[in-house]
Design a protein around this motif. Structure first.
Motif, mmCIF file in Angstrom:
data_model
loop_
_atom_site.group_PDB
_atom_site.id
_atom_site.type_symbol
_atom_site.label_atom_id
_atom_site.label_comp_id
_atom_site.label_asym_id
_atom_site.label_seq_id
_atom_site.Cartn_x
_atom_site.Cartn_y
_atom_site.Cartn_z
ATOM 1 N N THR A 295 -14.372 14.657 -4.555
ATOM 2 C CA THR A 295 -13.859 15.023 -3.266
ATOM 3 C C THR A 295 -12.630 16.317 -3.092
ATOM 4 O O THR A 295 -11.925 15.999 -3.916
ATOM 5 C CB THR A 295 -13.292 13.975 -2.260
ATOM 6 N N ASP A 310 -18.479 5.808 -8.792
ATOM 7 C CA ASP A 310 -19.321 5.130 -7.684
ATOM 8 C C ASP A 310 -19.722 3.892 -8.326
ATOM 9 O O ASP A 310 -20.406 3.683 -9.312
ATOM 10 C CB ASP A 310 -20.530 6.072 -7.402
ATOM 11 N N GLU A 312 -17.154 2.987 -4.902
ATOM 12 C CA GLU A 312 -15.583 3.406 -4.779
ATOM 13 C C GLU A 312 -14.820 2.110 -4.663
ATOM 14 O O GLU A 312 -15.042 1.233 -4.399
ATOM 15 C CB GLU A 312 -15.466 3.835 -3.210
ATOM 16 N N LYS A 314 -11.920 -0.891 -4.438
ATOM 17 C CA LYS A 314 -11.393 -1.288 -3.264
ATOM 18 C C LYS A 314 -9.827 -0.886 -3.271
ATOM 19 O O LYS A 314 -9.451 -0.672 -2.048
ATOM 20 C CB LYS A 314 -11.644 -2.900 -3.056
ATOM 21 N N LEU A 316 -8.929 1.818 -4.028
ATOM 22 C CA LEU A 316 -8.943 3.302 -3.381
ATOM 23 C C LEU A 316 -9.451 3.138 -1.968
ATOM 24 O O LEU A 316 -8.639 4.051 -1.234
ATOM 25 C CB LEU A 316 -10.018 4.153 -4.113
ATOM 26 N N LYS A 317 -10.251 2.413 -1.515
ATOM 27 C CA LYS A 317 -10.442 2.287 -0.190
ATOM 28 C C LYS A 317 -9.224 2.067 0.748
ATOM 29 O O LYS A 317 -9.197 2.243 1.797
ATOM 30 C CB LYS A 317 -11.659 1.220 0.000
ATOM 31 N N GLY A 321 -9.510 5.944 0.838
ATOM 32 C CA GLY A 321 -10.600 6.313 -0.266
ATOM 33 C C GLY A 321 -10.159 7.805 -0.709
ATOM 34 O O GLY A 321 -9.041 8.106 -0.853
ATOM 35 N N ALA A 322 -10.984 8.282 -1.419
ATOM 36 C CA ALA A 322 -10.879 9.641 -2.105
ATOM 37 C C ALA A 322 -10.329 10.884 -1.179
ATOM 38 O O ALA A 322 -9.164 11.410 -1.632
ATOM 39 C CB ALA A 322 -12.016 10.233 -2.944
#
Length: 345
Positions: A295, A310, A312, A314, A316-317, A321-322
């Motif tokens: 991203t 991939d 993503e 959790k 990072l979520k 996220g990214a």
């Protein structure tokens, strides 16, 4: 390179093999970061006839000495004390070997990758062409390997502070080799009194008539001192669960920037990782790696990307996220004078 990675090959042969080989079909982010740190060395060896290396959007770790803006300027004599080398706790990128003497008209950069033997310091001329690269080695490059770029002899030279010093030779005491980019290069192997092997590569040496004198004077000034590597971006409000990976990259070569750092998302060694990349806008293509998503956005002359495996993670979520992590990154631009060791704040 470490012996367990390439036990029967010379360094040059191993790097030729790396440059010619395809990437594995599935790659995690930490592997992408490591591959990026090899890219400068692969590019250099590929130029000797080993094929075209596919570069990731990162490069070998390079940053600047503290205390004089973006780097230590030319004409610097050996530092009298360790106060010239500062470690900033906000910066995960620390280099361990330095040139205490910087030739006139040059600027000292440096970096470190804990996963493998890599360049610790690079010095560039103000034009960005003439370069000296310092690489700690577990053992010297083997003499007598196959291939046009493999050294066939040792050409002895005297360097104070060493027990062994020689130029890599290619017959009849010839030490100069084409760098494959219209210039010439030479390599100096050293064994320090501590027992540490070091190699100093001299690139585009035709740019400087006193290249040999300056390379030998710089070689005699080597010191093992830690210092932080300035980066071309800051990252705000990093979650406590994000643990910076040791090492990282920040290279400014021929006017172009390449940099990266990585995070492990949790305490476990097997926890997922994410990476932050930055490079001069328009200078690189986003690396297409199966199993890794990127991203990106352009900002202040740099393209900044977050890379993530991939699916993503959790962790990072939880921060959006990214894209959420990318929004925390501030680009400091393509000029190393504006870079910082205050990376995390």
């Amino acid at each position: 390179m470490t012996d367990d990675l390439y036990p029967t090959q010379t360094l040059a042969t191993a790097l030729h093999t790396m440059a010619d080989s395809d990437q594995p079909p599935v790659m995690d982010v930490e592997h992408v970061l490591r591959e990026g740190r090899h890219s400068l060395v692969r590019r250099r060896m590929a130029a000797l006839g080993g094929g075209t290396a596919v570069l990731a959007a990162s490069a070998l770790a390079v940053g600047t000495l503290t205390g004089m803006g973006s780097g230590v300027g030319g004409g610097s004599e050996p530092a009298a004390s360790s106060t010239s080398y500062v470690v900033d706790p906000h910066d995960p990128v620390v280099t361990h070997w330095q040139f205490a003497y910087v030739p006139p008209g040059m600027i000292a950069y440096g970096g470190y990758d804990p996963t493998d033997e890599q360049v610790s310091t690079m010095m560039e001329s103000e034009s960005g062409r003439f370069q000296l690269e310092l690489t700690p080695m577990q053992a010297p490059i083997a003499i007598g390997g196959k291939g046009a770029s493999a050294p066939t002899q040792k050409v002895p030279v005297k360097v104070p502070g060493t027990t062994t010093a020689y130029w890599l030779g290619y017959g009849n005491d010839r030490i100069i080799l084409s760098n494959g980019e219209g210039g010439e290069m030479a390599d100096l192997a050293l064994r320090l009194k501590s027992g540490q092997w070091v190699q100093i590569g001299v690139n585009n040496l035709e740019e400087r008539k006193d290249w040999k004198e300056q390379a030998l004077k710089a070689a005699a000034s080597l010191v093992k001192k830690d210092r932080s590597v300035p980066m071309p971006f800051r990252v705000a409000e990093v979650p406590q669960s994000f643990k910076p990976l040791p090492g990282g990259n920040a290279l400014h070569k021929n006017g172009l920037t390449n940099a990266d750092i990585g995070f492990r998302l949790g305490q476990d060694q097997h926890a997922p990782t994410v990476g932050i990349f930055a490079f001069t806008t328009g200078a690189e293509k986003i690396p297409a790696q199966h199993g890794t998503e990127y991203t990106c956005r352009d900002s202040n002359g740099l393209t900044v990307c977050v890379s993530v495996s991939d699916p993503e993670p959790k962790e990072l979520k939880a921060v959006g996220g990214a894209r959420g992590l990318l929004d925390r990154v501030t680009s400091l631009g393509n000029n190393p004078a504006n870079w910082t060791t205050d990376v995390f704040h």
